[in-house]
Design an enzyme around this catalytic site. Structure first.
Site, PDB file in Angstrom:
ATOM      1  N   TYR A  60       0.859  -1.189   0.000  1.00 33.95           N
ATOM      2  CA  TYR A  60       0.000   0.000   0.000  1.00 33.95           C
ATOM      3  C   TYR A  60       0.894   1.237   0.000  1.00 33.95           C
ATOM      4  O   TYR A  60       1.545   1.555   0.985  1.00 33.95           O
ATOM      5  CB  TYR A  60      -0.926   0.040   1.223  1.00 33.95           C
ATOM      6  CG  TYR A  60      -1.852  -1.156   1.386  1.00 33.95           C
ATOM      7  CD1 TYR A  60      -2.221  -1.952   0.304  1.00 33.95           C
ATOM      8  CD2 TYR A  60      -2.372  -1.474   2.641  1.00 33.95           C
ATOM      9  CE1 TYR A  60      -3.073  -3.037   0.461  1.00 33.95           C
ATOM     10  CE2 TYR A  60      -3.231  -2.552   2.805  1.00 33.95           C
ATOM     11  CZ  TYR A  60      -3.570  -3.335   1.724  1.00 33.95           C
ATOM     12  OH  TYR A  60      -4.418  -4.407   1.890  1.00 33.95           O
ATOM     13  N   HIS A 129       0.012 -12.051   1.285  1.00 34.76           N
ATOM     14  CA  HIS A 129      -1.058 -11.225   0.699  1.00 34.76           C
ATOM     15  C   HIS A 129      -1.797 -11.950  -0.425  1.00 34.76           C
ATOM     16  O   HIS A 129      -3.005 -11.821  -0.579  1.00 34.76           O
ATOM     17  CB  HIS A 129      -0.438  -9.924   0.175  1.00 34.76           C
ATOM     18  CG  HIS A 129      -1.353  -8.755   0.150  1.00 34.76           C
ATOM     19  ND1 HIS A 129      -0.900  -7.460   0.144  1.00 34.76           N
ATOM     20  CD2 HIS A 129      -2.701  -8.656   0.099  1.00 34.76           C
ATOM     21  CE1 HIS A 129      -1.929  -6.631   0.103  1.00 34.76           C
ATOM     22  NE2 HIS A 129      -3.039  -7.337   0.070  1.00 34.76           N
ATOM     23  N   SER A 209     -12.714  -5.104   2.599  1.00 35.31           N
ATOM     24  CA  SER A 209     -13.741  -4.380   1.820  1.00 35.31           C
ATOM     25  C   SER A 209     -15.157  -4.763   2.263  1.00 35.31           C
ATOM     26  O   SER A 209     -16.032  -5.044   1.431  1.00 35.31           O
ATOM     27  CB  SER A 209     -13.561  -4.632   0.313  1.00 35.31           C
ATOM     28  OG  SER A 209     -12.278  -4.277  -0.117  1.00 35.31           O
ATOM     29  N   PRO A 210     -15.429  -4.750   3.582  1.00 32.15           N
ATOM     30  CA  PRO A 210     -16.765  -5.148   4.045  1.00 32.15           C
ATOM     31  C   PRO A 210     -17.854  -4.141   3.662  1.00 32.15           C
ATOM     32  O   PRO A 210     -19.036  -4.458   3.733  1.00 32.15           O
ATOM     33  CB  PRO A 210     -16.601  -5.221   5.574  1.00 32.15           C
ATOM     34  CG  PRO A 210     -15.503  -4.261   5.867  1.00 32.15           C
ATOM     35  CD  PRO A 210     -14.556  -4.353   4.700  1.00 32.15           C
ATOM     36  N   LEU A 211     -17.417  -2.927   3.256  1.00 36.60           N
ATOM     37  CA  LEU A 211     -18.379  -1.923   2.792  1.00 36.60           C
ATOM     38  C   LEU A 211     -18.430  -1.883   1.264  1.00 36.60           C
ATOM     39  O   LEU A 211     -18.911  -0.898   0.676  1.00 36.60           O
ATOM     40  CB  LEU A 211     -17.988  -0.539   3.338  1.00 36.60           C
ATOM     41  CG  LEU A 211     -18.024  -0.409   4.859  1.00 36.60           C
ATOM     42  CD1 LEU A 211     -17.354   0.887   5.320  1.00 36.60           C
ATOM     43  CD2 LEU A 211     -19.467  -0.457   5.368  1.00 36.60           C
ATOM     44  N   GLY A 212     -17.924  -2.936   0.630  1.00 37.14           N
ATOM     45  CA  GLY A 212     -17.932  -2.960  -0.835  1.00 37.14           C
ATOM     46  C   GLY A 212     -17.137  -1.802  -1.419  1.00 37.14           C
ATOM     47  O   GLY A 212     -17.570  -1.160  -2.370  1.00 37.14           O
ATOM     48  N   ARG A 213     -15.972  -1.553  -0.808  1.00 40.46           N
ATOM     49  CA  ARG A 213     -15.087  -0.442  -1.222  1.00 40.46           C
ATOM     50  C   ARG A 213     -15.836   0.891  -1.182  1.00 40.46           C
ATOM     51  O   ARG A 213     -15.614   1.782  -1.992  1.00 40.46           O
ATOM     52  CB  ARG A 213     -14.477  -0.703  -2.597  1.00 40.46           C
ATOM     53  CG  ARG A 213     -13.629  -1.980  -2.627  1.00 40.46           C
ATOM     54  CD  ARG A 213     -12.988  -2.236  -3.966  1.00 40.46           C
ATOM     55  NE  ARG A 213     -12.266  -3.508  -3.975  1.00 40.46           N
ATOM     56  CZ  ARG A 213     -10.980  -3.674  -3.649  1.00 40.46           C
ATOM     57  NH1 ARG A 213     -10.261  -2.638  -3.285  1.00 40.46           N
ATOM     58  NH2 ARG A 213     -10.412  -4.865  -3.701  1.00 40.46           N
ATOM     59  N   GLY A 214     -16.761   0.995  -0.239  1.00 38.21           N
ATOM     60  CA  GLY A 214     -17.504   2.246  -0.035  1.00 38.21           C
ATOM     61  C   GLY A 214     -18.882   2.236  -0.684  1.00 38.21           C
ATOM     62  O   GLY A 214     -19.759   3.007  -0.305  1.00 38.21           O
ATOM     63  N   PHE A 215     -19.097   1.352  -1.657  1.00 38.89           N
ATOM     64  CA  PHE A 215     -20.335   1.399  -2.444  1.00 38.89           C
ATOM     65  C   PHE A 215     -21.573   1.107  -1.602  1.00 38.89           C
ATOM     66  O   PHE A 215     -22.624   1.720  -1.792  1.00 38.89           O
ATOM     67  CB  PHE A 215     -20.242   0.397  -3.603  1.00 38.89           C
ATOM     68  CG  PHE A 215     -21.244   0.653  -4.686  1.00 38.89           C
ATOM     69  CD1 PHE A 215     -21.039   1.672  -5.611  1.00 38.89           C
ATOM     70  CD2 PHE A 215     -22.401  -0.102  -4.786  1.00 38.89           C
ATOM     71  CE1 PHE A 215     -21.974   1.927  -6.614  1.00 38.89           C
ATOM     72  CE2 PHE A 215     -23.338   0.142  -5.785  1.00 38.89           C
ATOM     73  CZ  PHE A 215     -23.125   1.159  -6.698  1.00 38.89           C
TER      74      PHE A 215
HETATM   75  N1  LIG Z   1      -6.137  -8.536   1.522  1.00 39.27           N
HETATM   76  C1  LIG Z   1      -6.458  -7.833   0.474  1.00 39.27           C
HETATM   77  O1  LIG Z   1      -6.201  -8.216  -0.659  1.00 39.27           O
HETATM   78  C2  LIG Z   1      -7.150  -6.498   0.662  1.00 39.27           C
HETATM   79  C3  LIG Z   1      -7.753  -5.866  -0.426  1.00 39.27           C
HETATM   80  C4  LIG Z   1      -8.410  -4.644  -0.192  1.00 39.27           C
HETATM   81  C5  LIG Z   1      -8.430  -4.098   1.076  1.00 39.27           C
HETATM   82  N2  LIG Z   1      -7.805  -4.747   2.110  1.00 39.27           N
HETATM   83  C6  LIG Z   1      -7.815  -4.200   3.484  1.00 39.27           C
HETATM   84  O2  LIG Z   1      -9.157  -4.067   3.912  1.00 39.27           O
HETATM   85  C7  LIG Z   1      -9.404  -2.748   4.349  1.00 39.27           C
HETATM   86  C8  LIG Z   1     -10.866  -2.367   4.086  1.00 39.27           C
HETATM   87  O3  LIG Z   1     -11.220  -2.545   2.733  1.00 39.27           O
HETATM   88  P1  LIG Z   1     -11.432  -1.321   1.721  1.00 39.27           P
HETATM   89  O4  LIG Z   1     -10.841  -0.074   2.310  1.00 39.27           O
HETATM   90  O5  LIG Z   1     -10.958  -1.813   0.413  1.00 39.27           O
HETATM   91  O6  LIG Z   1     -13.001  -1.202   1.558  1.00 39.27           O
HETATM   92  P2  LIG Z   1     -14.225  -0.860   2.529  1.00 39.27           P
HETATM   93  O7  LIG Z   1     -13.814  -0.942   3.933  1.00 39.27           O
HETATM   94  O8  LIG Z   1     -15.321  -1.722   2.040  1.00 39.27           O
HETATM   95  O9  LIG Z   1     -14.584   0.643   2.084  1.00 39.27           O
HETATM   96  C9  LIG Z   1     -13.686   1.711   2.210  1.00 39.27           C
HETATM   97  C10 LIG Z   1     -14.306   2.917   1.510  1.00 39.27           C
HETATM   98  O10 LIG Z   1     -15.534   3.225   2.150  1.00 39.27           O
HETATM   99  C11 LIG Z   1     -15.553   4.577   2.576  1.00 39.27           C
HETATM  100  N3  LIG Z   1     -16.245   4.581   3.879  1.00 39.27           N
HETATM  101  C12 LIG Z   1     -15.854   3.991   5.026  1.00 39.27           C
HETATM  102  N4  LIG Z   1     -16.782   4.168   5.989  1.00 39.27           N
HETATM  103  C13 LIG Z   1     -17.773   4.893   5.433  1.00 39.27           C
HETATM  104  C14 LIG Z   1     -18.996   5.403   5.916  1.00 39.27           C
HETATM  105  N5  LIG Z   1     -19.386   5.157   7.167  1.00 39.27           N
HETATM  106  N6  LIG Z   1     -19.776   6.132   5.075  1.00 39.27           N
HETATM  107  C15 LIG Z   1     -19.390   6.360   3.789  1.00 39.27           C
HETATM  108  N7  LIG Z   1     -18.240   5.886   3.270  1.00 39.27           N
HETATM  109  C16 LIG Z   1     -17.432   5.169   4.086  1.00 39.27           C
HETATM  110  C17 LIG Z   1     -14.100   4.982   2.692  1.00 39.27           C
HETATM  111  O11 LIG Z   1     -14.023   6.360   2.476  1.00 39.27           O
HETATM  112  P3  LIG Z   1     -12.772   7.280   2.970  1.00 39.27           P
HETATM  113  O12 LIG Z   1     -11.531   6.496   2.623  1.00 39.27           O
HETATM  114  O13 LIG Z   1     -12.939   8.507   2.174  1.00 39.27           O
HETATM  115  O14 LIG Z   1     -12.880   7.464   4.414  1.00 39.27           O
HETATM  116  C18 LIG Z   1     -13.454   4.160   1.569  1.00 39.27           C
HETATM  117  O15 LIG Z   1     -13.585   4.822   0.345  1.00 39.27           O
HETATM  118  C19 LIG Z   1      -8.382  -1.911   3.570  1.00 39.27           C
HETATM  119  O16 LIG Z   1      -8.170  -0.664   4.182  1.00 39.27           O
HETATM  120  C20 LIG Z   1      -7.176  -2.815   3.590  1.00 39.27           C
HETATM  121  O17 LIG Z   1      -6.478  -2.670   4.819  1.00 39.27           O
HETATM  122  C21 LIG Z   1      -7.173  -5.942   1.917  1.00 39.27           C
END
Ligand SMILES: NC(=O)c1ccc[n+]([C@@H]2O[C@H](COP(=O)([O-])OP(=O)(O)OC[C@H]3O[C@@H](n4cnc5c(N)ncnc54)[C@H](OP(=O)(O)O)[C@@H]3O)[C@@H](O)[C@H]2O)c1
Length: 334
Positions: A60, A129, A209-215
């Site tokens: 990252y 990873h 990505s439990p929030l579907g990458r924000g979606f």
């Molecule tokens: N092992 C793997 O291959 C892998 C792949 C992807 C991710 N990850 C890890 O998993 C973590 C979480 O996944 P992710 O970041 O991809 O996706 P996520 O947690 O599903 O979503 C993150 C996105 O949601 C937005 N968000 C968070 N809370 C919100 C809320 N309450 N209301 C509106 N928007 C909100 C964030 O915005 P802002 O950023 O603007 O706050 C960001 O754009 C990553 O940070 C990383 O450490 C691991």
């Protein structure tokens, strides 16, 4: 002042951690503009609230996110459980290219870099990873187990590994966690048998990505919401017709959340949390405001009726489009 949150155990014999962690990736990469000051404040606020499980990786940034996390936890090392990862190799000339390296010598050099950038004596949870299909998993996990014996790492994890790979890995050394994508719109690990294998082996599931990458939060209304360099512009689910169809699904989540008196983000996280006590999601954010909202999901308890209603509007496989671009799909379920 540090408060406490509900806790969950990381695998059958692992430590108790806050039931949700904080994904730090987006603070440094993939999701648009960085805001270092707010990111540092977000990590400090997480620790103040008793959220003690931080997730990062060497790729990252690359490297910038581990450095940021290292700065954020300075003086507070004892309050935090740090997970980082090795094994995805980026090409500085091609941002979309990904190589995988699970060779024992790479494991040994990678850990030194992560320890240095994080400024810690040991890493709490060290993940491979992505599985490197050119190296037997026994060799990679064998080298990771040596790091445990050397005191550089406490617990081991794999990310996006198949059920069969996980089972082989556990024969070499206990695996505390599998980190794979899991959310209302990505339920692959249910069908692939990886989740069932976690349960059989006493391995925790850490959904990324439990929030579907924000979606799934409903905050993303159009692909134009993304900065030019945002990774999501290249993800099939966020493109054209798929985007529109997925927005219709999210509208249903929004309606259920309104009826339940919580936000869509909280409902999406509560759904993941309700799938089992062995699940510790790591929602990502770079803002204190979202962090507080996401922690609020721990107070949303879903009963069988709520879960059935969510299942009805968002059944497994409902999302339009693949979760990764074709080239990156080859790395999952290895
Ligand atoms: N092992 C793997 O291959 C892998 C792949 C992807 C991710 N990850 C890890 O998993 C973590 C979480 O996944 P992710 O970041 O991809 O996706 P996520 O947690 O599903 O979503 C993150 C996105 O949601 C937005 N968000 C968070 N809370 C919100 C809320 N309450 N209301 C509106 N928007 C909100 C964030 O915005 P802002 O950023 O603007 O706050 C960001 O754009 C990553 O940070 C990383 O450490 C691991």
């Amino acid at each position: 002042m540090t408060t406490t949150l509900p806790q969950r155990r990381l695998g059958r014999n692992g430590p108790l951690l806050s039931a949700i962690g904080l994904g730090c990736m987006g603070m440094s990469d993939f999701y648009g503009k960085r805001d270092e000051e707010e990111s540092l404040a977000t990590i400090a606020h997480a620790l103040d609230r008793g959220l003690n499980f931080l997730d990062t990786a060497d790729m990252y940034g690359p490297y910038l996110n581990e450095q940021l996390v290292g700065r954020a936890i300075k003086g507070r090392r004892h309050e935090v459980f740090i997970a980082t990862k090795f094994g995805i190799v980026r090409d500085p000339h091609d941002p979309a290219a990904r190589g995988f390296n699970g060779r024992p010598e790479y494991v040994r050099t990678s850990v030194e870099g992560s320890l240095r950038r994080l400024g810690v004596e040991h890493i709490d949870l060290y993940y491979q990873h992505r599985v490197d299909r050119s190296v037997p998993i026994e060799d990679t996990v064998g080298a990771m187990a040596d790091l445990v014996r050397a005191g550089k790492v406490r617990w081991l994890g794999l990310s996006e590994a198949s059920a069969a790979t996980l089972e082989r890995a556990c024969k070499v050394h206990p695996i505390a966690a599998l980190q794979s994508e899991y959310s209302l719109w990505t339920r692959d690990i249910e069908a692939s048998g990886a989740l069932a294998m976690c349960r059989r082996l006493g391995v925790a599931l850490v959904p990324y990505s439990p929030l579907g990458r924000g979606f799934l939060t409903g905050a993303i209304r159009s692909p134009a919401d993304f900065d030019a360099d945002d990774y999501r512009r290249h993800s099939p689910r966020f493109q054209g017709e798929n985007f529109t169809r997925n927005l219709e699904l999210v509208a249903q989540v929004e309606a259920l959340a309104a009826a339940r008196g919580c936000t869509p983000a909280q409902l999406a996280l509560a759904w993941v949390l309700a799938q089992g006590d062995d699940i510790l999601p790591i929602p990502g954010t770079k803002r204190r405001r979202y962090l507080d909202e996401n922690i609020g999901a721990l107070s949303v308890t879903l009963d069988a009726e709520d879960l059935a209603a969510l299942d009805a509007v968002f059944p497994a496989g409902a999302a339009a489009g693949a979760r990764y671009p074709q080239a990156m799909m080859s790395g999952v379920n290895g």
